[in-house]
Design a protein around this motif. Sequence first.
Motif, mmCIF file in Angstrom:
data_model
loop_
_atom_site.group_PDB
_atom_site.id
_atom_site.type_symbol
_atom_site.label_atom_id
_atom_site.label_comp_id
_atom_site.label_asym_id
_atom_site.label_seq_id
_atom_site.Cartn_x
_atom_site.Cartn_y
_atom_site.Cartn_z
ATOM 1 N N GLU A 1 -1.419 -5.131 5.998
ATOM 2 C CA GLU A 1 -0.807 -4.385 5.068
ATOM 3 C C GLU A 1 0.090 -3.095 5.417
ATOM 4 O OE1 GLU A 1 -3.971 -5.807 1.557
ATOM 5 O OE2 GLU A 1 -4.094 -3.549 2.220
ATOM 6 N N PHE A 2 -0.090 -2.790 6.621
ATOM 7 C CA PHE A 2 0.796 -1.833 7.218
ATOM 8 C C PHE A 2 2.153 -2.422 7.557
ATOM 9 C CE2 PHE A 2 -3.390 0.345 8.274
ATOM 10 C CZ PHE A 2 -3.033 1.519 7.972
ATOM 11 N N ALA B 1 -5.399 0.440 2.909
ATOM 12 C CA ALA B 1 -5.071 -0.574 3.662
ATOM 13 C C ALA B 1 -6.588 -1.372 3.989
ATOM 14 C CB ALA B 1 -4.339 -0.468 5.013
ATOM 15 N N PRO C 1 -2.263 5.080 4.051
ATOM 16 C CA PRO C 1 -3.015 4.465 5.048
ATOM 17 C C PRO C 1 -4.420 4.112 4.492
ATOM 18 C CG PRO C 1 -1.688 6.270 6.168
ATOM 19 C CD PRO C 1 -1.599 6.404 4.547
ATOM 20 N N ILE D 1 0.842 -1.297 0.054
ATOM 21 C CA ILE D 1 -0.012 0.087 0.006
ATOM 22 C C ILE D 1 0.909 1.160 -0.096
ATOM 23 C CG2 ILE D 1 -2.205 -1.100 1.218
ATOM 24 C CD1 ILE D 1 -1.057 0.327 3.733
#
Length: 403
Positions: A57-58, A52, A49, A46
């Motif tokens: 994914e962070f 996500a 933010p 990604i």
Amino acid sequence: MPHHRRAFLRFLAASPVASTLALPELLRAAQEADGRTAAGQEAYVIRSPAEALDVFEFREAARASLPPAHFGYIQTGVENGLTFRRNHEAYDEIELRVRRLVDVSRVDTSLELFGRRWDSPIIVAPCGSQRAFHEDGELATARAAKSQGHLQVLSTVTTTSVEDVTEARGEPVWYQLYPTPMWSITERLIERAEGAGSPALVLTVDSPTGSDRDPGERAARADERDCVRCHAVPFERKPMFDGVDMTDAGGIFNPAMDWAYVRRLRDATDMKIVLKGIVRSDDADRAVVEGVDAIVVSNHGGRSEESGRATVESLPEVVDAVGGRIPVIVDGGIRHGNDILKALAIGADAVQIGRPYLWGLGAFGQAGVEGVLQMLRGELALAMKFAGAPTIADLDRDLLVGF
Ligand SMILES: Cc1cc2nc3c(=O)[nH]c(=O)nc-3n(C[C@H](O)[C@H](O)[C@H](O)COP(=O)(O)O)c2cc1C
């Protein structure tokens, strides 16, 4: 071996990519199976933010942004990472018995802790060295905790002072204490926390000594930078030790710490005393008897003992022993709103998250921490709707299979 991990390794072995992966990559993938780390999920990183879909994914965005040693420091458990993995996997093994035909048009996730009302039961756990993950470090975390309205706990080994973090947060934070073997240093840390208005002192009791963090060490080997910002003369770079001579202090861990130490601390301050790291009923009961004000069921995110026991597996006996006399908070492996729902249904009053917000911080600074907090809050509200539980008070063991 827990069945999820077995299934994951079977998947890897059967996958056409397996034959093209080197053994260390396979091991890495297995060690990080703290969620559905499917090949497709890792392929897309990604860029903001808002993109996500979940907190993992962070993680991948942080992996892409951070030097290997720093990302490895976040991820590491101890030895082979058994407890680290187990913390999350154990949540997956709990099934829900959801209620139907309940009006969930409004969901209220608020709760009260020490007389203060919070909109969300999600607490930002104390994690050290945050400037290793983003130049704004703990300030970015504090600003995110402020904008999203979350309680923040600040580590003793913060890379930003408690005074500056309190200012950025806009109200006092709870202060986590590592008890150095020298009482005069502990007194100095308490004074600083009190001076910054911290209402609670969170004594970490799961680390009598430094632990054996092989996965992190292995990641550091892959990193050839000379990282003076975080490694040279460690204590001089930790502002809570400014002006303190650490030469003969014996480090930040205190292997002699026992219940007498807790009593001494109790008598040394008017702050609430919270013990972080309790995992057994008898210790929990003793904590209440000793006048402790709250407990955090924690194994340091699988970074202290390699027990192989998830915190959510320890939670029922601690909740039962405490019997509502003081708040019980739990952390370790919480990655989805449903994990939070399960912890609260077992009887936790609130939860803490560690790595997920550090992933957000490493990937996008303040906006990343905000993104992670929003993600988990949104998922919790959704999980409560689907469980037929419009308030935190509606979350009880009746919603769980086998409890
Ligand atoms: C990079 C990192 C640094 C941490 N530093 C501290 C610390 O200084 N003091 C402390 O009590 N716990 C520390 N912890 C443990 C967290 O407070 C928390 O117990 C743990 O991260 C929860 O598990 P989770 O990461 O799976 O959410 C740290 C954890 C991580 C990942």
